[in-house]
Design a protein around this motif. Structure first.
Motif, short mmCIF file in Angstrom:
data_model
loop_
_atom_site.label_atom_id
_atom_site.label_comp_id
_atom_site.label_asym_id
_atom_site.label_seq_id
_atom_site.Cartn_x
_atom_site.Cartn_y
_atom_site.Cartn_z
N PRO A 286 0.83 -1.21 0.00
CA PRO A 286 0.00 0.00 0.00
C PRO A 286 0.87 1.26 0.00
O PRO A 286 1.91 1.31 0.65
CB PRO A 286 -0.78 -0.11 1.31
CG PRO A 286 -0.60 -1.49 1.81
CD PRO A 286 0.66 -2.02 1.19
N ILE A 287 0.44 2.27 -0.75
CA ILE A 287 1.12 3.56 -0.74
C ILE A 287 0.06 4.66 -0.67
O ILE A 287 -1.09 4.44 -1.02
CB ILE A 287 2.03 3.78 -1.98
CG1 ILE A 287 1.22 3.72 -3.28
CG2 ILE A 287 3.18 2.78 -1.99
CD1 ILE A 287 2.00 4.13 -4.51
N SER A 288 0.46 5.82 -0.23
CA SER A 288 -0.47 6.95 -0.11
C SER A 288 -0.70 7.58 -1.49
O SER A 288 0.08 7.37 -2.43
CB SER A 288 0.11 8.01 0.83
OG SER A 288 1.27 8.58 0.26
N LYS A 289 -1.75 8.34 -1.59
CA LYS A 289 -2.04 9.05 -2.83
C LYS A 289 -0.90 10.02 -3.15
O LYS A 289 -0.49 10.15 -4.30
CB LYS A 289 -3.37 9.81 -2.70
CG LYS A 289 -3.76 10.56 -3.95
CD LYS A 289 -5.15 11.17 -3.83
CE LYS A 289 -5.56 11.85 -5.12
NZ LYS A 289 -6.98 12.24 -5.09
N GLU A 290 -0.37 10.66 -2.12
CA GLU A 290 0.73 11.60 -2.31
C GLU A 290 1.96 10.92 -2.92
O GLU A 290 2.60 11.46 -3.82
CB GLU A 290 1.11 12.28 -0.99
CG GLU A 290 0.05 13.22 -0.44
CD GLU A 290 -1.13 12.50 0.23
OE1 GLU A 290 -0.99 11.31 0.63
OE2 GLU A 290 -2.20 13.12 0.34
N LEU A 291 2.27 9.73 -2.43
CA LEU A 291 3.42 9.00 -2.98
C LEU A 291 3.13 8.53 -4.40
O LEU A 291 4.02 8.60 -5.27
CB LEU A 291 3.80 7.82 -2.08
CG LEU A 291 5.04 7.04 -2.50
CD1 LEU A 291 6.25 7.95 -2.69
CD2 LEU A 291 5.34 5.95 -1.49
N ALA A 292 1.91 8.11 -4.67
CA ALA A 292 1.55 7.71 -6.04
C ALA A 292 1.75 8.88 -7.00
O ALA A 292 2.29 8.71 -8.10
CB ALA A 292 0.10 7.22 -6.08
N VAL A 293 1.33 10.07 -6.58
CA VAL A 293 1.50 11.26 -7.41
C VAL A 293 2.98 11.57 -7.62
O VAL A 293 3.41 11.87 -8.74
CB VAL A 293 0.75 12.46 -6.78
CG1 VAL A 293 1.15 13.77 -7.44
CG2 VAL A 293 -0.76 12.25 -6.86
#
Length: 147
Positions: free
Chosen positions: A2-9
């Motif tokens: 799992p990763i955060s939306k911020e890291l995905a961006v």
């Protein structure tokens, strides 16, 4: 993973800015079914804009995509594993030092009239606090890097 939306961006922006970089993972948005076209997050400006502007994109995961393991990818993966081993050893060492100094510090000596006893106790307390703060900073830094 799992990763955060911020890291995905951040990952999408990096991959857009560095098109020759091979990232051995797919980014998927688990808010959609696997059959949905929005499940696989493609590396494109349009998809980045969609992720940024669409509130349905919330929860992300990295899924292995080990199709082309070139030298740079292997080196980066090796560094990651080595960093994990070294960081865990560092954290263990810092935790042991913090506990050791905390055990040496005695509450009843905080008001001691014996200056040497008092000074040594304050030294132990200060060392314990320093190691505890370092441990907190290190753990926070490591967790931010993997969010």
């Amino acid at each position: 993973m799992p990763i955060s939306k911020e890291l995905a961006v951040r990952i999408l922006k990096y991959l857009l800015d560095n098109p020759s970089f091979y990232f051995p993972f797919k980014i998927v948005c688990i808010n959609f079914d696997e059959d949905d076209e929005l499940y696989d997050v493609e590396v494109s400006q349009e998809m980045l804009d969609e992720v940024l502007n669409n509130d349905d994109f919330k929860d992300f995961e990295l899924v292995e995509n080990l199709q082309h393991l070139d030298l740079q990818t292997l080196q980066l993966m090796s560094k990651g594993f080595i960093e994990k081993i070294i960081n865990e050893n560092a954290i263990d060492s810092i935790e042991q030092s913090a506990k050791g100094y905390r055990e040496l510090w005695k509450m009843n000596l905080c008001e001691s009239v014996n200056i040497e006893e008092y000074g040594l106790n304050e030294f132990f307390g200060g060392k314990a606090e320093g190691f505890e703060e370092l441990l907190e900073i290190l753990k926070e830094h490591i967790s931010k890097n993997y969010e």
